[in-house]
Scaffold this motif. Structure first.
Motif, PDB file in Angstrom:
ATOM      1  N   LYS A   1      -6.271   6.727  -5.788  1.00  0.00           N
ATOM      2  CA  LYS A   1      -4.826   6.788  -6.038  1.00  0.00           C
ATOM      3  C   LYS A   1      -4.246   5.410  -6.356  1.00  0.00           C
ATOM      4  CE  LYS A   1      -2.271   9.343  -3.345  1.00  0.00           C
ATOM      5  NZ  LYS A   1      -1.630   9.801  -2.094  1.00  0.00           N
ATOM      6  N   HIS A   2      -4.652   4.411  -5.593  1.00  0.00           N
ATOM      7  CA  HIS A   2      -4.043   3.096  -5.794  1.00  0.00           C
ATOM      8  C   HIS A   2      -4.393   2.473  -7.149  1.00  0.00           C
ATOM      9  CE1 HIS A   2      -2.807   2.344  -1.330  1.00  0.00           C
ATOM     10  NE2 HIS A   2      -2.323   3.460  -1.835  1.00  0.00           N
ATOM     11  N   PRO A   3      -5.659   2.518  -7.564  1.00  0.00           N
ATOM     12  CA  PRO A   3      -5.918   2.039  -8.934  1.00  0.00           C
ATOM     13  C   PRO A   3      -5.138   2.840  -9.981  1.00  0.00           C
ATOM     14  CG  PRO A   3      -7.963   2.193  -7.717  1.00  0.00           C
ATOM     15  CD  PRO A   3      -6.905   2.805  -6.842  1.00  0.00           C
ATOM     16  N   ALA A   4      -4.964   4.135  -9.728  1.00  0.00           N
ATOM     17  CA  ALA A   4      -4.172   4.924 -10.684  1.00  0.00           C
ATOM     18  C   ALA A   4      -2.746   4.380 -10.748  1.00  0.00           C
ATOM     19  CB  ALA A   4      -4.164   6.405 -10.296  1.00  0.00           C
ATOM     20  N   ALA A   5      -2.204   4.021  -9.584  1.00  0.00           N
ATOM     21  CA  ALA A   5      -0.852   3.440  -9.559  1.00  0.00           C
ATOM     22  C   ALA A   5      -0.837   2.089 -10.280  1.00  0.00           C
ATOM     23  CB  ALA A   5      -0.365   3.282  -8.115  1.00  0.00           C
ATOM     24  N   GLU A   6      -1.926   1.335 -10.138  1.00  0.00           N
ATOM     25  CA  GLU A   6      -1.994   0.033 -10.823  1.00  0.00           C
ATOM     26  C   GLU A   6      -2.059   0.228 -12.343  1.00  0.00           C
ATOM     27  OE1 GLU A   6      -5.375  -1.765  -8.902  1.00  0.00           O
ATOM     28  OE2 GLU A   6      -4.311  -1.742  -6.989  1.00  0.00           O
ATOM     29  N   ILE A   7      -2.779   1.247 -12.768  1.00  0.00           N
ATOM     30  CA  ILE A   7      -2.822   1.539 -14.209  1.00  0.00           C
ATOM     31  C   ILE A   7      -1.410   1.885 -14.680  1.00  0.00           C
ATOM     32  CG2 ILE A   7      -3.712   3.125 -15.974  1.00  0.00           C
ATOM     33  CD1 ILE A   7      -6.247   3.408 -14.127  1.00  0.00           C
ATOM     34  N   LEU A   8      -0.740   2.688 -13.893  1.00  0.00           N
ATOM     35  CA  LEU A   8       0.641   3.062 -14.228  1.00  0.00           C
ATOM     36  C   LEU A   8       1.526   1.820 -14.401  1.00  0.00           C
ATOM     37  CD1 LEU A   8       3.090   5.121 -14.300  1.00  0.00           C
ATOM     38  CD2 LEU A   8       3.256   4.707 -11.847  1.00  0.00           C
ATOM     39  N   THR A   9       1.489   0.927 -13.429  1.00  0.00           N
ATOM     40  CA  THR A   9       2.380  -0.240 -13.531  1.00  0.00           C
ATOM     41  C   THR A   9       1.956  -1.135 -14.701  1.00  0.00           C
ATOM     42  OG1 THR A   9       1.101  -1.521 -11.922  1.00  0.00           O
ATOM     43  CG2 THR A   9       2.931  -0.229 -11.061  1.00  0.00           C
TER      44      THR A   9
ATOM     45  N   GLY B   1      -9.638   2.759 -18.945  1.00  0.00           N
ATOM     46  CA  GLY B   1     -10.840   3.419 -19.456  1.00  0.00           C
ATOM     47  C   GLY B   1     -12.014   3.271 -18.509  1.00  0.00           C
ATOM     48  N   ASP B   2     -12.142   2.084 -17.980  1.00  0.00           N
ATOM     49  CA  ASP B   2     -13.224   1.776 -17.050  1.00  0.00           C
ATOM     50  C   ASP B   2     -13.124   2.645 -15.790  1.00  0.00           C
ATOM     51  OD1 ASP B   2     -15.174  -0.691 -16.103  1.00  0.00           O
ATOM     52  OD2 ASP B   2     -13.875  -0.035 -14.466  1.00  0.00           O
ATOM     53  N   ARG B   3     -11.931   2.712 -15.221  1.00  0.00           N
ATOM     54  CA  ARG B   3     -11.747   3.510 -14.003  1.00  0.00           C
ATOM     55  C   ARG B   3     -11.847   5.010 -14.306  1.00  0.00           C
ATOM     56  NH1 ARG B   3     -13.658   1.443 -10.077  1.00  0.00           N
ATOM     57  NH2 ARG B   3     -14.869   0.799 -11.865  1.00  0.00           N
ATOM     58  N   ALA B   4     -11.453   5.394 -15.496  1.00  0.00           N
ATOM     59  CA  ALA B   4     -11.545   6.816 -15.861  1.00  0.00           C
ATOM     60  C   ALA B   4     -12.995   7.278 -15.784  1.00  0.00           C
ATOM     61  CB  ALA B   4     -10.966   7.048 -17.253  1.00  0.00           C
ATOM     62  N   ILE B   5     -13.897   6.447 -16.253  1.00  0.00           N
ATOM     63  CA  ILE B   5     -15.321   6.813 -16.182  1.00  0.00           C
ATOM     64  C   ILE B   5     -15.730   6.973 -14.713  1.00  0.00           C
ATOM     65  CG2 ILE B   5     -17.678   6.038 -16.658  1.00  0.00           C
ATOM     66  CD1 ILE B   5     -16.503   4.473 -19.090  1.00  0.00           C
ATOM     67  N   GLN B   6     -15.446   5.941 -13.930  1.00  0.00           N
ATOM     68  CA  GLN B   6     -15.875   5.958 -12.523  1.00  0.00           C
ATOM     69  C   GLN B   6     -15.256   7.126 -11.762  1.00  0.00           C
ATOM     70  OE1 GLN B   6     -18.105   4.008 -11.157  1.00  0.00           O
ATOM     71  NE2 GLN B   6     -17.863   4.672  -9.029  1.00  0.00           N
ATOM     72  N   PHE B   7     -14.014   7.425 -12.014  1.00  0.00           N
ATOM     73  CA  PHE B   7     -13.315   8.444 -11.219  1.00  0.00           C
ATOM     74  C   PHE B   7     -13.722   9.868 -11.586  1.00  0.00           C
ATOM     75  CE2 PHE B   7      -9.422   5.519 -10.208  1.00  0.00           C
ATOM     76  CZ  PHE B   7     -10.278   4.681  -9.527  1.00  0.00           C
ATOM     77  N   HIS B   8     -14.523  10.020 -12.636  1.00  0.00           N
ATOM     78  CA  HIS B   8     -15.040  11.347 -12.956  1.00  0.00           C
ATOM     79  C   HIS B   8     -16.444  11.565 -12.409  1.00  0.00           C
ATOM     80  CE1 HIS B   8     -11.624  11.546 -15.735  1.00  0.00           C
ATOM     81  NE2 HIS B   8     -11.832  12.849 -15.812  1.00  0.00           N
ATOM     82  N   GLY B   9     -16.959  10.593 -11.670  1.00  0.00           N
ATOM     83  CA  GLY B   9     -18.293  10.768 -11.092  1.00  0.00           C
ATOM     84  C   GLY B   9     -19.334  10.998 -12.176  1.00  0.00           C
ATOM     85  N   GLY B  10     -20.326  11.840 -11.876  1.00  0.00           N
ATOM     86  CA  GLY B  10     -21.416  12.104 -12.824  1.00  0.00           C
ATOM     87  C   GLY B  10     -20.901  12.598 -14.161  1.00  0.00           C
TER      88      GLY B  10
ATOM     89  N   CYS C   1      -5.152   8.148 -21.246  1.00  0.00           N
ATOM     90  CA  CYS C   1      -6.287   7.973 -20.345  1.00  0.00           C
ATOM     91  C   CYS C   1      -5.836   8.185 -18.889  1.00  0.00           C
ATOM     92  CB  CYS C   1      -6.855   6.571 -20.541  1.00  0.00           C
ATOM     93  SG  CYS C   1      -8.317   6.245 -19.568  1.00  0.00           S
ATOM     94  N   LEU C   2      -4.659   7.642 -18.573  1.00  0.00           N
ATOM     95  CA  LEU C   2      -4.118   7.850 -17.226  1.00  0.00           C
ATOM     96  C   LEU C   2      -3.867   9.344 -16.978  1.00  0.00           C
ATOM     97  CD1 LEU C   2      -2.934   6.800 -14.544  1.00  0.00           C
ATOM     98  CD2 LEU C   2      -0.769   6.387 -15.739  1.00  0.00           C
ATOM     99  N   ALA C   3      -3.390  10.025 -17.989  1.00  0.00           N
ATOM    100  CA  ALA C   3      -3.160  11.471 -17.826  1.00  0.00           C
ATOM    101  C   ALA C   3      -4.481  12.201 -17.542  1.00  0.00           C
ATOM    102  CB  ALA C   3      -2.480  12.037 -19.078  1.00  0.00           C
TER     103      ALA C   3
ATOM    104  N   GLN D   1       0.836  -1.206   0.000  1.00  0.00           N
ATOM    105  CA  GLN D   1       0.000   0.000   0.000  1.00  0.00           C
ATOM    106  C   GLN D   1       0.874   1.261   0.000  1.00  0.00           C
ATOM    107  OE1 GLN D   1      -0.577  -2.807   1.915  1.00  0.00           O
ATOM    108  NE2 GLN D   1      -2.214  -3.371   0.517  1.00  0.00           N
ATOM    109  N   VAL D   2       1.938   1.192   0.775  1.00  0.00           N
ATOM    110  CA  VAL D   2       2.842   2.349   0.812  1.00  0.00           C
ATOM    111  C   VAL D   2       3.540   2.517  -0.547  1.00  0.00           C
ATOM    112  CG1 VAL D   2       5.002   3.179   1.850  1.00  0.00           C
ATOM    113  CG2 VAL D   2       3.135   2.368   3.310  1.00  0.00           C
ATOM    114  N   GLN D   3       3.878   1.406  -1.185  1.00  0.00           N
ATOM    115  CA  GLN D   3       4.504   1.497  -2.518  1.00  0.00           C
ATOM    116  C   GLN D   3       3.550   2.146  -3.520  1.00  0.00           C
ATOM    117  OE1 GLN D   3       7.769   0.678  -2.769  1.00  0.00           O
ATOM    118  NE2 GLN D   3       7.534   0.175  -0.616  1.00  0.00           N
ATOM    119  N   LYS D   4       2.278   1.814  -3.393  1.00  0.00           N
ATOM    120  CA  LYS D   4       1.310   2.430  -4.319  1.00  0.00           C
ATOM    121  C   LYS D   4       1.163   3.923  -4.032  1.00  0.00           C
ATOM    122  CE  LYS D   4      -1.305  -1.726  -5.334  1.00  0.00           C
ATOM    123  NZ  LYS D   4      -2.557  -2.469  -5.109  1.00  0.00           N
TER     124      LYS D   4
END
Ligand code: FAD
Lengths: 401, 378
Positions: B279-287, B331-340, B254-256, A385-388
């Motif tokens: 934040k964490h899903p964004a990091a997962e998209i990055l990796t 793409g999927d998370r981009a929709i959700q993370f923009h709310g309405g 999309c990440l940008a 979690q910290v890495q993320k």
């Protein structure tokens, strides 16, 4: 810098031949899978002897300066040795903390005296190192470490405790993050970084039993332990910067390590072999379409991990986010191991019930043990979690949580 | 194959490719800002012919063609950074179908076929592939469309779907069955009958269906039957690789878009990027993108060494699987993370999610790739 392919091939052959001749035989007792799991003196002595042998052969600290005990050889040679011993799943280099983070730190920031005093012993395994960062109340929030180092005359007096100290019971030295100033402007500014002896009055490492039932780390109690000011590395009050540099070595985000592997992880081909061996609904598990897809995914993951390093060698292919690859390796590698071992347990079916020690345990209980131990890397060294957070904040520029 | 696959960690990237990457990055950023992408969606042509002419002038259409035909012979892998950048800019051009058709003609065509068509492609003439059929899947080898010989001509019958830019292509490589075997035949744009524009999820695309009934062409338009199997394999792998490049480029912008919103939108008194659920899903998209690019450039390396080896096929399928997975997730998370706002047409998230559906459904999604990989590896 390109390496002469002939020289490379010749050296690789030499290394292979040496390991063919010198790889240690099965000691007849269970060896730990990583430096965080050294639980008995017998294991410790065996691993120490093995590291010494590798060093004496000239295969450790190859790229470290000769004057301090290294061999002043090019890094690619050490990389070949490390890759070969990893591939063969030989016993790991027990002095990991010394070789891979305390050592490079000392070479980078230490005084001439410190380099002379410590580097050689790190390589020979005469001087085993441990790491005193985490405390019972402050782990991820490392900057809040509270162990006190108070000036008293010409000495610092240490009081408090560190916890999860891997190799604490066997170590001769510790890298220690301690608070020298209670009234500093912020939590970071009060910290200092020390290289301290462990076998002195007032320091007591007490082993803690791990979830596998084995030992490997300690809670280290400090009770008026007195150390010399020459133990300081970096400036008093500059400990946080030193700790950050240390973590960059520890997580592999910065280079300069002595080499050698620090744990034996599983490779996907071993899980594939397992899937051929075990049955699901009366047929080899490898025939199951979902098992096949998942295994293919693990091959992609494992290969991707290796290729990240290969891509990082081409600047144009990483220049958009140069920090990404170095900062994500620990996260991806440790989570990959956890997930793959977890999957392997599922492949065992009913046999997953048997653990190390039972004659019916498949592969001697390796998979369950590996799964349990895989958390050492998803928690130790800064949690997943910290890495993320780090990736989100430092690479993507998101606000702090 | 498994051990070899794990051991091969080769990524080569020449200075020439680096220059190409850099040029493509700047070109796409300049020519394909999102408002331009949206404006082109509204236009019938779907792309800017002046920009397309510039692409050709930059040498992109000839990159995989031999010098004898007006190309630069850089190799197909060299297109990867270019297509990646185009994906990043959601740029609409006929580049991918054009270079694929060109490469197939080069691979399986006779001199008499190459000479008229390839130099035109190098100069920016549009070419395309007609492979899809209404009841077909991702397998390219079985077509209901067919040809029958009739003296010096062949008569086509059946229908093709999902053909990009068929309306403007000078030449179309059509897959058909001939005497019970798959064959590829060249049809010129002027020989096609009525085209129906198809409504597809990725609105930046211009895609058509048409009937082949009544079309007959000279028999020497058939590509070398001995090379058809190779050609089909080439199409599949090259397409997968370029789809992966496009998908990863798209995932990256999309990440940008996600990061931009996470750094501006506030709720409960703080920037939403401070919340780890985002934040964490964004990091997962990055990796996912980072690892996907490693796999992609490895595939491009092997492709240029020898596209036809099993090792290349494995590398390409890995890249496609990884790219689709992360592009879809982003793409999927981009929709959700923009709310309405994410639910609106105006939000760019939909552009990326739509494109990732297109890429995934093209030449096999991630699950399909993994099935194929399993057969190759285990
Ligand atoms: C096998 C092993 C060996 C170790 N060896 C050493 C050693 O030699 N020396 C040493 O100093 N330390 C060592 N550690 C300690 C390790 O570094 C810490 O355990 C780790 O940093 C987490 O700290 P903690 O245990 O206090 O957990 P906490 O920080 O209390 O974390 C608890 C949970 O909260 C999550 N969390 C915490 N903060 C955040 C946040 N900001 N955002 C999101 N989630 C958060 C964590 O991810 C975790 O899931 C070792 C640990 C293990 C498991």
């Amino acid at each position: 810098m390109s390496i002469d392919p002939q020289e490379r091939a010749a050296f690789t052959a030499e290394v292979k031949a040496w390991f063919d001749d010198n790889a240690p035989a099965d000691p007849g007792f269970l060896l730990p899978q990583s430096f965080m799991e050294v639980g008995t003196d017998q294991q410790f002595e065996f691993l120490k002897t093995w590291q010494r042998k590798v060093y004496d052969a000239g295969y450790l600290g190859m790229a470290w300066p000769k004057e301090y005990g290294g061999h002043s050889k090019p890094q690619w040679m050490q990389d070949i040795v490390t890759a070969e011993m990893t591939k063969r799943k030989l016993p790991f280099m027990v002095n990991t903390i010394g070789l891979n983070w305390a050592g490079p730190l000392i070479l980078n920031m230490g005084t001439e005296e410190q380099k002379k005093a410590y580097i050689k012993g790190i390589l020979t395994a005469d001087d085993i190192w441990c790491q005193g960062f985490s405390e019972p109340d402050h782990g991820s929030d490392l900057g809040n470490a509270q162990l006190k180092a108070e000036k008293d005359g010409n000495e610092y007096v240490l009081n408090g405790s560190k916890i999860w100290t891997s190799l604490g019971a066997h170590a001769k030295y510790m890298i220690l993050l301690a608070r020298t100033d209670q009234e500093a402007a912020n939590k970071y500014a009060g910290l200092s970084f020390f290289l301290i002896p462990m076998k002195i009055d007032g320091i007591d490492p007490v082993p803690i039993k791990k979830m596998t039932g084995e030992y490997g780390f300690c809670q280290t109690f400090f009770d008026d332990a007195r150390i010399a000011p020459s133990c300081l590395i970096g400036d008093e009050g500059g400990g946080w910067q030193v700790a950050m540099a240390t973590l960059a070595f520890e997580r592999g985000a910065a280079g300069g390590q002595a080499g050698g592997h620090s744990m034996n992880s599983q490779s996907v081909h071993e899980v594939v072999a397992l899937a051929r061996k075990v049955k699901r609904n009366g047929k080899p598990a490898i025939d199951d379409p979902l098992v096949r897809q998942q295994l293919a995914q693990f091959v992609i993951d494992q290969k991707g991990l290796h290729l990240n390093g290969a891509r990082a060698k081409h600047k144009p292919l990483t220049e958009d986010r140069p920090a990404a690859v170095p900062l994500m390796g620990k996260l991806l590698g440790s989570e990959f191991q956890r997930r793959m071992n977890e999957f392997a347990i599922l492949l065992l079916g009913q046999n997953a019930n048997y653990y190390v020690g039972d004659e019916d345990a498949i592969d001697g209980g390796l998979w369950t043990r590996s799964y349990l131990n895989s958390f050492s890397a998803t928690i130790g060294g800064g949690t997943t979690q910290v890495q993320k957070n780090i990736l989100g904040e430092r690479v993507l520029g998101l606000p702090k949580s | 194959m498994l051990m070899e696959t794990l051991a091969n960690r080769n990524i080569a990237f020449s200075d020439e490719q680096a220059m190409m990457l850099d040029a493509a990055k700047r070109f796409v950023a300049d020519k394909s800002p999102t408002d331009k992408v949206r404006a082109l969606i509204e236009e019938e042509a779907g792309f800017d012919s002046a920009v397309w002419a510039e692409c050709a002038a930059l040498g992109w259409t000839g990159m995989a063609l031999e010098e004898a035909y007006g190309g630069s012979g850089l190799g197909f892998g060299a297109l990867v950074p270019v297509v990646e950048q185009m994906g990043r800019g959601l740029m609409a051009t006929p580049l991918v179908p054009t270079v694929l058709a060109g490469a197939v003609i080069q691979l399986a065509g006779t001199d008499a076929q190459k000479t008229p068509y390839l130099p035109k492609i190098a100069e920016g003439g549009v070419a395309t592939l007609a492979l899809g059929e209404r009841d077909g899947g991702w397998g390219l080898a079985d077509c209901a469309a067919s040809v029958t010989r009739d003296g010096d001509t062949v008569k086509l019958s059946g229908a093709k779907v999902l053909v990009e830019h068929a309306n403007i292509a000078d030449v179309i490589v059509v897959s058909v069955t001939l005497d019970g075997k798959t064959a590829l035949v060249l049809v010129e744009g002027g020989e096609l009958g009525d085209l129906t524009r198809e409504t597809v999820i990725d609105e930046t695309r211009r895609v058509f269906r048409f009937s082949l009934d009544g079309i007959s062409v000279p028999a020497d338009r058939l590509l070398d039957p001995a090379k058809t199997a190779d050609a089909l394999r080439f199409i599949e792998l090259a397409s997968c690789m370029l789809c992966a490049a496009d998908a990863l480029g798209g995932a990256d912008s999309c990440l940008a878009v996600i990061v931009e919103y996470l750094n501006t939108r506030k709720q409960f008194g703080k920037l939403i990027g401070a919340y780890q659920a985002l934040k964490h899903p964004a990091a997962e998209i990055l990796t996912g993108i980072e690892q996907g690019r490693s796999l992609l450039y490895h595939a491009a390396t092997l492709f240029d060494e020898d596209w036809a080896t099993p090792a290349t096929e494995i590398a390409v399928r890995m890249a496609k699987a990884a790219a689709d997975d992360v592009a879809i997730f982003a793409g999927d998370r981009a929709i959700q993370f923009h709310g309405g706002f994410g639910f609106t047409y105006e939000c760019d998230a939909q552009l990326y999610r739509r494109r990732s559906i297109w890429n995934g459904a093209h030449f096999g999604d991630a699950a399909h790739q993994k099935e194929k990989l399993a057969d190759l590896l285990f």
